[in-house]
Design a protein around this motif. Structure first.
Motif, PDB file in Angstrom:
ATOM      1  N   ASP A   1       0.853  -1.185   0.000  1.00 51.32           N
ATOM      2  CA  ASP A   1       0.000   0.000   0.000  1.00 51.32           C
ATOM      3  C   ASP A   1       0.889   1.236   0.000  1.00 51.32           C
ATOM      4  O   ASP A   1       1.569   1.529   0.982  1.00 51.32           O
ATOM      5  N   LEU A   2       0.887   1.956  -1.118  1.00 50.50           N
ATOM      6  CA  LEU A   2       1.783   3.095  -1.308  1.00 50.50           C
ATOM      7  C   LEU A   2       1.128   4.393  -0.832  1.00 50.50           C
ATOM      8  O   LEU A   2      -0.026   4.664  -1.152  1.00 50.50           O
ATOM      9  N   PRO A   3       1.841   5.233  -0.067  1.00 54.13           N
ATOM     10  CA  PRO A   3       1.294   6.553   0.282  1.00 54.13           C
ATOM     11  C   PRO A   3       0.927   7.315  -0.988  1.00 54.13           C
ATOM     12  O   PRO A   3       1.687   7.327  -1.964  1.00 54.13           O
ATOM     13  N   ARG A   4      -0.226   7.949  -0.981  1.00 53.82           N
ATOM     14  CA  ARG A   4      -0.728   8.586  -2.198  1.00 53.82           C
ATOM     15  C   ARG A   4       0.018   9.873  -2.560  1.00 53.82           C
ATOM     16  O   ARG A   4      -0.264  10.474  -3.600  1.00 53.82           O
ATOM     17  N   THR A   5       0.992  10.255  -1.744  1.00 52.12           N
ATOM     18  CA  THR A   5       1.823  11.413  -2.066  1.00 52.12           C
ATOM     19  C   THR A   5       3.170  10.994  -2.656  1.00 52.12           C
ATOM     20  O   THR A   5       4.001  11.849  -2.964  1.00 52.12           O
ATOM     21  N   ASP A   6       3.407   9.702  -2.801  1.00 49.49           N
ATOM     22  CA  ASP A   6       4.702   9.198  -3.260  1.00 49.49           C
ATOM     23  C   ASP A   6       4.951   9.557  -4.721  1.00 49.49           C
ATOM     24  O   ASP A   6       4.023   9.588  -5.539  1.00 49.49           O
ATOM     25  N   TRP A   7       6.230   9.796  -5.080  1.00 48.31           N
ATOM     26  CA  TRP A   7       6.577  10.155  -6.459  1.00 48.31           C
ATOM     27  C   TRP A   7       6.215   9.067  -7.459  1.00 48.31           C
ATOM     28  O   TRP A   7       6.052   9.332  -8.648  1.00 48.31           O
ATOM     29  N   ARG A   8       6.076   7.829  -6.971  1.00 48.53           N
ATOM     30  CA  ARG A   8       5.770   6.723  -7.879  1.00 48.53           C
ATOM     31  C   ARG A   8       4.350   6.752  -8.427  1.00 48.53           C
ATOM     32  O   ARG A   8       3.963   5.894  -9.211  1.00 48.53           O
ATOM     33  N   LEU A   9       3.584   7.757  -8.045  1.00 47.34           N
ATOM     34  CA  LEU A   9       2.271   7.977  -8.653  1.00 47.34           C
ATOM     35  C   LEU A   9       2.317   9.117  -9.672  1.00 47.34           C
ATOM     36  O   LEU A   9       1.278   9.531 -10.174  1.00 47.34           O
ATOM     37  N   GLN A  10       3.511   9.586  -9.995  1.00 48.25           N
ATOM     38  CA  GLN A  10       3.672  10.664 -10.968  1.00 48.25           C
ATOM     39  C   GLN A  10       4.168  10.080 -12.301  1.00 48.25           C
ATOM     40  O   GLN A  10       5.284   9.553 -12.360  1.00 48.25           O
ATOM     41  N   PRO A  11       3.377  10.135 -13.342  1.00 44.64           N
ATOM     42  CA  PRO A  11       3.779   9.526 -14.616  1.00 44.64           C
ATOM     43  C   PRO A  11       5.054  10.112 -15.203  1.00 44.64           C
ATOM     44  O   PRO A  11       5.848   9.389 -15.807  1.00 44.64           O
ATOM     45  N   GLU A  12       5.270  11.408 -15.029  1.00 38.00           N
ATOM     46  CA  GLU A  12       6.451  12.026 -15.618  1.00 38.00           C
ATOM     47  C   GLU A  12       7.751  11.532 -14.976  1.00 38.00           C
ATOM     48  O   GLU A  12       8.829  11.641 -15.576  1.00 38.00           O
ATOM     49  N   LYS A  13       7.660  10.964 -13.783  1.00 44.39           N
ATOM     50  CA  LYS A  13       8.838  10.425 -13.106  1.00 44.39           C
ATOM     51  C   LYS A  13       9.020   8.929 -13.353  1.00 44.39           C
ATOM     52  O   LYS A  13       9.900   8.299 -12.760  1.00 44.39           O
ATOM     53  N   GLY A  14       8.183   8.378 -14.207  1.00 50.86           N
ATOM     54  CA  GLY A  14       8.266   6.942 -14.459  1.00 50.86           C
ATOM     55  C   GLY A  14       7.506   6.127 -13.437  1.00 50.86           C
ATOM     56  O   GLY A  14       7.883   4.987 -13.134  1.00 50.86           O
ATOM     57  N   GLY A  15       6.422   6.700 -12.912  1.00 52.84           N
ATOM     58  CA  GLY A  15       5.654   6.028 -11.874  1.00 52.84           C
ATOM     59  C   GLY A  15       4.705   4.972 -12.412  1.00 52.84           C
ATOM     60  O   GLY A  15       4.466   4.862 -13.608  1.00 52.84           O
ATOM     61  N   GLY A  16       4.134   4.213 -11.486  1.00 48.16           N
ATOM     62  CA  GLY A  16       3.189   3.153 -11.835  1.00 48.16           C
ATOM     63  C   GLY A  16       3.609   1.838 -11.217  1.00 48.16           C
ATOM     64  O   GLY A  16       4.795   1.564 -11.030  1.00 48.16           O
ATOM     65  N   ALA A  17       2.604   1.016 -10.885  1.00 50.79           N
ATOM     66  CA  ALA A  17       2.890  -0.273 -10.244  1.00 50.79           C
ATOM     67  C   ALA A  17       3.694  -1.193 -11.149  1.00 50.79           C
ATOM     68  O   ALA A  17       4.543  -1.948 -10.684  1.00 50.79           O
ATOM     69  N   MET A  18       3.435  -1.133 -12.450  1.00 54.65           N
ATOM     70  CA  MET A  18       4.170  -2.012 -13.359  1.00 54.65           C
ATOM     71  C   MET A  18       5.652  -1.692 -13.365  1.00 54.65           C
ATOM     72  O   MET A  18       6.494  -2.582 -13.256  1.00 54.65           O
ATOM     73  N   TRP A  19       5.996  -0.396 -13.491  1.00 53.90           N
ATOM     74  CA  TRP A  19       7.401  -0.020 -13.546  1.00 53.90           C
ATOM     75  C   TRP A  19       8.113  -0.357 -12.238  1.00 53.90           C
ATOM     76  O   TRP A  19       9.282  -0.771 -12.245  1.00 53.90           O
ATOM     77  N   ASP A  20       7.436  -0.191 -11.109  1.00 55.73           N
ATOM     78  CA  ASP A  20       8.090  -0.365  -9.818  1.00 55.73           C
ATOM     79  C   ASP A  20       8.064  -1.806  -9.323  1.00 55.73           C
ATOM     80  O   ASP A  20       9.032  -2.273  -8.717  1.00 55.73           O
ATOM     81  N   LEU A  21       6.955  -2.516  -9.555  1.00 54.20           N
ATOM     82  CA  LEU A  21       6.780  -3.850  -8.982  1.00 54.20           C
ATOM     83  C   LEU A  21       6.604  -4.942 -10.040  1.00 54.20           C
ATOM     84  O   LEU A  21       7.189  -6.020  -9.934  1.00 54.20           O
ATOM     85  N   GLY A  22       5.803  -4.659 -11.049  1.00 47.87           N
ATOM     86  CA  GLY A  22       5.567  -5.656 -12.088  1.00 47.87           C
ATOM     87  C   GLY A  22       6.832  -6.027 -12.835  1.00 47.87           C
ATOM     88  O   GLY A  22       6.965  -7.140 -13.360  1.00 47.87           O
ATOM     89  N   CYS A  23       7.787  -5.090 -12.864  1.00 51.41           N
ATOM     90  CA  CYS A  23       9.060  -5.361 -13.554  1.00 51.41           C
ATOM     91  C   CYS A  23       9.758  -6.575 -12.961  1.00 51.41           C
ATOM     92  O   CYS A  23      10.463  -7.312 -13.673  1.00 51.41           O
ATOM     93  N   TYR A  24       9.565  -6.829 -11.664  1.00 54.26           N
ATOM     94  CA  TYR A  24      10.191  -7.991 -11.029  1.00 54.26           C
ATOM     95  C   TYR A  24       9.609  -9.290 -11.580  1.00 54.26           C
ATOM     96  O   TYR A  24      10.355 -10.235 -11.880  1.00 54.26           O
ATOM     97  N   GLY A  25       8.288  -9.361 -11.678  1.00 55.84           N
ATOM     98  CA  GLY A  25       7.666 -10.567 -12.188  1.00 55.84           C
ATOM     99  C   GLY A  25       8.035 -10.844 -13.627  1.00 55.84           C
ATOM    100  O   GLY A  25       8.269 -11.995 -14.023  1.00 55.84           O
ATOM    101  N   VAL A  26       8.106  -9.772 -14.435  1.00 53.06           N
ATOM    102  CA  VAL A  26       8.516  -9.934 -15.829  1.00 53.06           C
ATOM    103  C   VAL A  26       9.964 -10.402 -15.893  1.00 53.06           C
ATOM    104  O   VAL A  26      10.300 -11.339 -16.636  1.00 53.06           O
ATOM    105  N   ASP A  27      10.825  -9.778 -15.106  1.00 55.65           N
ATOM    106  CA  ASP A  27      12.231 -10.167 -15.085  1.00 55.65           C
ATOM    107  C   ASP A  27      12.392 -11.611 -14.621  1.00 55.65           C
ATOM    108  O   ASP A  27      13.169 -12.387 -15.199  1.00 55.65           O
ATOM    109  N   ALA A  28      11.650 -11.994 -13.587  1.00 54.67           N
ATOM    110  CA  ALA A  28      11.736 -13.360 -13.074  1.00 54.67           C
ATOM    111  C   ALA A  28      11.263 -14.376 -14.110  1.00 54.67           C
ATOM    112  O   ALA A  28      11.866 -15.445 -14.266  1.00 54.67           O
ATOM    113  N   SER A  29      10.204 -14.055 -14.823  1.00 57.48           N
ATOM    114  CA  SER A  29       9.691 -14.971 -15.840  1.00 57.48           C
ATOM    115  C   SER A  29      10.711 -15.188 -16.951  1.00 57.48           C
ATOM    116  O   SER A  29      10.913 -16.317 -17.427  1.00 57.48           O
TER     117      SER A  29
END
Length: 327
Positions: free
Chosen positions: A158-186
């Protein structure tokens, strides 16, 4: 290596204190020479706290430091390309946090700059260097669960809603931050690239994905089901399912000093899970040691990730999620 690799860190973020500094302290072939922060005085405070010889109030000064051999880039995603390229041009090797960049085009520019400068660029998927990852591959290759059929990977918190990872211009989003692990592992587990990609997401008001489901199909009729979320309880789990059993990896991408592999050598309901021992290890120390070995060898050594192949899959995933959003 006859001489320790001298590292500089561009930033004073959570991952630096929690992971990188303890990891480098546990690595005989590495030393933390310098730390930089663009917040006045912060680098000096951190340097005093962690016995770091030099502190800089700008990234440019650290990159120009002649006593720094390699830099660690933990910055927000929108700054990875800028500082990786600057470090490469200064002759520094680069260990860059995941995901490598915001786009494939940025990743290609980073890799080109590092190749031109003759320096090593490695994406910081630290779990790849942990001994559990190699042991898992060995079990698969030995046929411990038969032929691999399904890969499951979940990563959420559960990410604080003020975190930079919710800003698209900074490369935010659950996929970039967390989903990348599952893709890399696969990709790591199959030792291949997906032939088909499907994705669906729930979107946040800023435009980033808050929760995403990713389905990948690999050669050999292997399927991967990946989920990631910024609006769920903490979960970090992977499971590899074969036609003769399964492997479970608790705390899949964040193994502690003590970790296990759970192996079921049967398809029968209620079949026991045996614990396969794994040597104790700090995954950040494993990552730093492997990176130093690559520097000494003059080339990136397996199982290190260059990031470009993973970026290509992630970009396809995000594009498919956007297409499905508009339907």
């Amino acid at each position: 290596m006859s001489q320790a690799i001298r590292f500089g860190v561009l930033g004073c973020g959570r991952i630096v204190r929690r992971g990188f500094i303890p990891g480098i302290a546990a690595t005989p072939g590495a030393s933390l020479q310098a730390i930089a922060s663009r917040r006045p005085g912060v680098a000096r405070d951190w340097a005093d706290e962690h016995d770091v010889p030099r502190a800089w109030d700008s990234y440019e000064e650290l990159i120009a430091d002649p006593d720094v051999d390699a830099v660690y880039v933990p910055a927000t995603g929108d700054e990875h390309a800028r500082w990786t390229i600057a470090a490469a041009q200064a002759g520094k090797h680069v260990l860059c946090e995941k995901p490598l960049a915001r786009t494939v085009a940025e990743a290609e520019q980073m890799i080109a700059a590092c190749n031109e400068a003759g320096v090593i660029l490695q994406e910081a998927f630290m779990w790849r260097q942990h001994p559990r990852a190699q042991k898992t591959l060995e079990l698969l290759q030995e046929g411990a669960i038969g032929s691999l059929r399904i890969i499951l990977a979940s990563f959420s918190f559960d990410l604080p809603r003020t975190d930079w990872r919710l800003q698209p211009e900074k490369g935010g989003g659950a996929m970039w931050d967390l989903g990348c692990y599952g893709v890399d592992a696969s990709r790591f587990i199959t030792e291949d690239e997906p032939v088909a990609v499907h994705a669906h997401a729930r979107w946040w008001e800023t435009g980033v994905d808050m929760t995403m489901q990713i389905a990948l199909s690999f050669p050999g009729d292997i399927v991967a089901n990946i989920d990631c979320s910024f609006e769920a309880p903490f979960r970090c789990h992977a499971e590899l399912v074969g036609d003769a059993g399964r492997i479970v990896l608790p705390d899949a991408f964040q193994p502690g000093e003590e970790s296990v592999i759970l192996l079921q050598r049967s398809t029968q309901r209620g079949a026991p899970l045996e614990e396969i021992p794994v040597p104790p290890a700090n995954q950040y120390a494993c990552q730093v040691a492997a990176f130093c070995e690559s520097i000494a060898a003059g080339r990136r050594l397996a199982p290190a990730e260059d990031g470009l192949a993973n970026m290509r899959v992630l970009e396809r995933v995000l594009a498919d999620a956007h297409r499905n959003r508009d339907r």
